[in-house]
Design a protein around this motif. Structure first.
Motif, PDB file in Angstrom:
ATOM      1  N   HIS B  42       0.826  -1.215   0.000  1.00 34.88           N
ATOM      2  CA  HIS B  42       0.000   0.000   0.000  1.00 34.88           C
ATOM      3  C   HIS B  42       0.856   1.259   0.000  1.00 34.88           C
ATOM      4  O   HIS B  42       1.996   1.236   0.435  1.00 34.88           O
ATOM      5  CB  HIS B  42      -0.924   0.025   1.227  1.00 34.88           C
ATOM      6  N   LEU B  66      -4.009   0.976  -2.581  1.00 34.64           N
ATOM      7  CA  LEU B  66      -3.222  -0.213  -2.919  1.00 34.64           C
ATOM      8  C   LEU B  66      -2.225   0.141  -4.021  1.00 34.64           C
ATOM      9  O   LEU B  66      -2.591   0.766  -5.012  1.00 34.64           O
ATOM     10  CB  LEU B  66      -4.179  -1.308  -3.404  1.00 34.64           C
ATOM     11  N   GLY B 279       4.747   2.210   4.023  1.00 35.59           N
ATOM     12  CA  GLY B 279       4.637   1.266   2.905  1.00 35.59           C
ATOM     13  C   GLY B 279       6.018   0.854   2.425  1.00 35.59           C
ATOM     14  O   GLY B 279       6.345  -0.339   2.354  1.00 35.59           O
TER      15      GLY B 279
END
Lengths: 445, 307
Positions: B42, B66, B279
């Motif tokens: 993500h 995403l 992320g």
């Protein structure tokens, strides 16, 4: 005539009403419903916070509000606060460094003062007087997109601290007025016999990006970003300033890239160097015989001027109420912030080692005479640049890039030009990713 | 019939004995790992994502977009990540052999007969560096290597009349953190190898001593097979520890000057908790985990031998 009479009468009536409200307002009365509330804040191990800790018992006694503070090193403060806010933790007050303001405000973690004044009208001190704060401080430390979020609390300006005796022995009766003089006139005479003319704290981290790197951008007429928000380090003025910083190394102790604030302050305090540019908050360390050998020889002046003027380093913290706190804690936190930054407590705060951001504090000449750092600091605040370091949310990322490549420049791992190109490229990537160049985000500052 | 019953009883007992440990492992080890793998796919910039409750009361839901493998692609395109990884491997291949060789030397000395009291004191002393908190080791390093007030420069200046800037020079800073790592973890290698040496049957060792007076032949032919399991354990544990070495280096140099001592764990921390790009930091952590696992398999395959 009758209109004038009516206006006068109305004016007098409202003034009297205002006065009576002001007279009627008291901290004890306002805090009546908040007795027993506990508020939580992060403090640093610095003089302004130690001053506040000394003053806290009075606040707690008057209000019955318990102020729970945790002392955290500066380098970990943002990490701790961001994690707390992201996880909806228990911090009631945000300690906001001026470079975190954009991030905290845009993430919705802190409450605008307007909102607090409306919501807690009876808790708002009629003598709050936001106009009494130095405009530069309220603007830089507490205001984002024309909205005031925090009140200036721990206020700094970069100052030139010097050893009068060392300067006198080298034939100078006053400190250098310009950076050029510092390097070319004072430098050679003061750098000899294992002593050095100057020390610039340059350790990797915010010390490198703020205290070392940015200090040589603005006074040369340069800037980190241009008007179109594009990286600007390759401009002639930026390059001139950064080249100048390299030249300073010949009048500084070796290993300057490992000097943090403590090392630079100690070098002056122990008589190893003649001059440093440091935050006003370090005055109490340098003026304390327990920590300084030069108490009687300590001189303080505004930072030297560059080709484009003085534009000294600006730094400091405001206190703001967090959105995650419940209403009761918000009210208690607002009371504390008002109290600790109030006109009424400003002198006591300074006497205990803090630096108030209230203009009225420094109007008393006898009081100012007791604190030699005040005059140069006030002068600096009149000439400071609010964007000395950008305050938008991406600054921490930019700071890391500058810290890495700035130290590489200083210890010769890369040239100024190559380092600047690398910083520009990486800064542009960060800003592009943040959406500044495709119109998704309005240009900050 | 009775065999089946005893088997069933044994299985049920084992299940109840093992279940708490497995549950704890799932909660504190596997769940965060799966969460990190999820986050690594993500665009998870912490100040910009918001929590939206939990799925089935367990799995936290965030509004992070995403990005599939974008984080993994970007870390391999990032020069700084590659530099930090190479620097960490350089650190590993300098430090680990030093620890092993010095540790083996200490172990062999302790294994020699005689001087029992001294050896007892030595064994206790060896525990001290390992028991010292990482932050304290970092502080000690910072003080010892300080250019002006450090003990090292004091002694150095008496002999060489100069004061090197250990923590300000890129090469010396790297050397300084290596010294602190070797100082702290050589005793661990010494104690593990010493305990391995005690496994060598006395009669075999004595027989070997009658055959040859050369100590390295005894070491190579008799003692080494008994040392291999210990060496494998050291290699696996120290490699994993060096890949996540953070505190000592952060306190001594903060990864500087420049990026001279920025090991991979400091780099990941910088991305995860300075830039708050969870992320990318998670993707980097997963890559590190894969590297550590592959190295462990490599050590077991090529170093470990059953006695």
């Amino acid at each position: 005539m009758s209109k004038l009479f009516c206006t006068l009468c109305a004016g007098i009536t409202f003034s009297c009403l205002g006065l009576s409200v002001a007279e009627a307002w008291s901290l004890e009365e306002a805090a009546k419903d908040y007795k027993g509330t506990e508020i939580k804040v992060i403090f640093l191990d610095r003089p302004g916070y130690r001053a506040t800790i000394k003053m806290l018992p009075e606040f707690e006694q008057k209000t019955g509000i318990k102020v729970a503070y945790e002392i955290v090193p500066y380098e970990s403060t943002r990490e701790k606060e961001v994690l707390d806010f992201s996880a909806q933790g228990d911090l009631t007050i945000a300690l906001v460094d001026l470079v975190w303001l954009g991030e905290f405000a845009e993430s919705g973690w802190i409450v605008p003062i307007d909102e607090l004044q409306k919501k807690f009208a009876n808790l708002t001190d009629p003598d709050l007087d936001l106009n009494d704060f130095f405009p530069l401080l309220l603007n830089a430390f507490g205001t984002w997109n024309n909205t005031v979020y925090g009140l200036p609390f721990d206020n700094y300006s970069g100052l030139l601290y010097y050893n009068k005796e060392m300067l006198k022995q080298a034939g100078f009766d006053k400190p250098p007025e310009t950076w050029d003089d510092l390097l070319n006139v004072y430098g050679p005479k003061l750098t000899k016999g294992g002593k050095y003319a100057f020390a610039l704290q340059s350790r990797r981290g915010e010390t490198q990006s703020c205290d070392s790197f940015m200090r040589f951008i603005w006074p040369w007429g340069g800037s980190l970003l241009d008007a179109k928000f594009k990286p600007n380090l390759m401009s002639a003025k930026d390059q001139e300033g950064l080249d100048f910083r390299q030249k300073l190394e010949k009048i500084m102790p070796p290993g300057i890239v490992d000097f943090d604030h403590n090392e630079a302050v100690n070098a002056l305090a122990q008589g190893q160097v003649a001059m440093i540019t440091e935050w006003s908050a370090f005055y109490s360390t340098l003026a304390d015989p327990k920590t300084s050998k030069i108490v009687n020889d300590l001189g303080i002046a505004p930072e030297p001027k560059g080709p484009d003027g003085r534009k000294p380093a600006l730094g400091g913290f405001s206190l703001a109420v967090t959105t995650q706190a419940d209403d009761k804690k918000k009210g208690a936190a607002w009371l504390f912030i008002e109290w600790v930054t109030s006109k009424a407590k400003a002198k006591e705060y300074v006497e205990n080692g803090g630096v108030s951001g209230r203009q009225s504090t420094y109007q008393d000449k006898d009081f100012v005479a007791k604190y030699p750092f005040v005059s140069p600091m006030v002068e600096s605040w009149k000439q400071g640049v609010p964007e000395f370091r950008p305050r938008f949310p991406e600054w921490p990322q930019l700071s890391e890039i500058i810290a890495e490549w700035g130290t590489k420049m200083m210890d010769g791992q890369t040239t100024v030009k190559q380092g600047s190109e690398e910083i520009d490229k990486r800064v542009q990537d960060v800003l592009k990713k943040a959406g500044y160049y495709d119109g998704k985000k309005t240009l900050a500052q | 019939m009775s065999v089946d019953k005893s088997k069933r009883t044994y299985s049920t007992g084992a299940f109840f004995f093992l279940a708490p440990a497995v549950a704890v492992l799932l909660a504190v080890g596997i769940f965060p790992l799966i969460f990190a793998v999820g986050v690594s796919f993500h665009q998870f910039l912490l100040p910009k994502v918001h929590w939206h409750g939990n799925f089935l009361g367990v799995w936290p839901i965030y509004d992070a977009p995403l990005s599939w493998f974008q984080n993994y692609i970007s870390i391999f395109q990032d020069d700084s990540f590659r530099d930090a990884l190479s620097r960490t491997f350089l650190f590993l291949i300098i430090v680990l052999p030093c620890e092993l060789v010095l540790g083996l030397a200490i172990a062999l000395l302790l294994h020699k007969p005689g001087n029992e009291l001294l050896k007892k004191i030595c064994r206790v002393a060896l525990v001290i560096p390992m028991a010292t908190t990482f932050a304290v080791v970092g502080l000690m390093g910072r003080l010892m290597f300080d250019a002006n007030y450090g003990i090292l420069n004091y002694l150095w200046s008496l002999i060489f009349r100069s004061r090197p800037n250990w923590l300000a020079d890129p090469n010396l800073a790297f050397f300084s953190i290596s010294i602190m790592e070797v100082w702290q973890w050589t005793p661990f290698c010494a104690l593990v190898l010493f305990s391995s040496l005690t496994m060598v049957p006395l009669e075999i060792e004595e027989a070997a001593k009658l055959e040859t007076a050369k100590w390295w032949q005894i070491l190579w032919r008799v003692q080494l097979p008994f040392l291999l399991p210990g060496i494998t354990a050291i290699l696996i544990l120290r490699t994993a520890d060096i890949l996540k070495l953070f505190d000592v280096v952060y306190i001594m140099t903060k990864g500087g000057p420049g990026s001279a001592t920025e090991l991979i764990s400091l780099f990941v921390q910088r991305i995860g908790f300075r830039a708050f790009d969870q992320g990318i930091a998670s993707a980097q952590a997963i890559v590190l985990l894969i590297i550590a696992t592959l190295l462990s398999r490599f050590y077991i395959k090529f170093v470990y031998k059953e006695i």
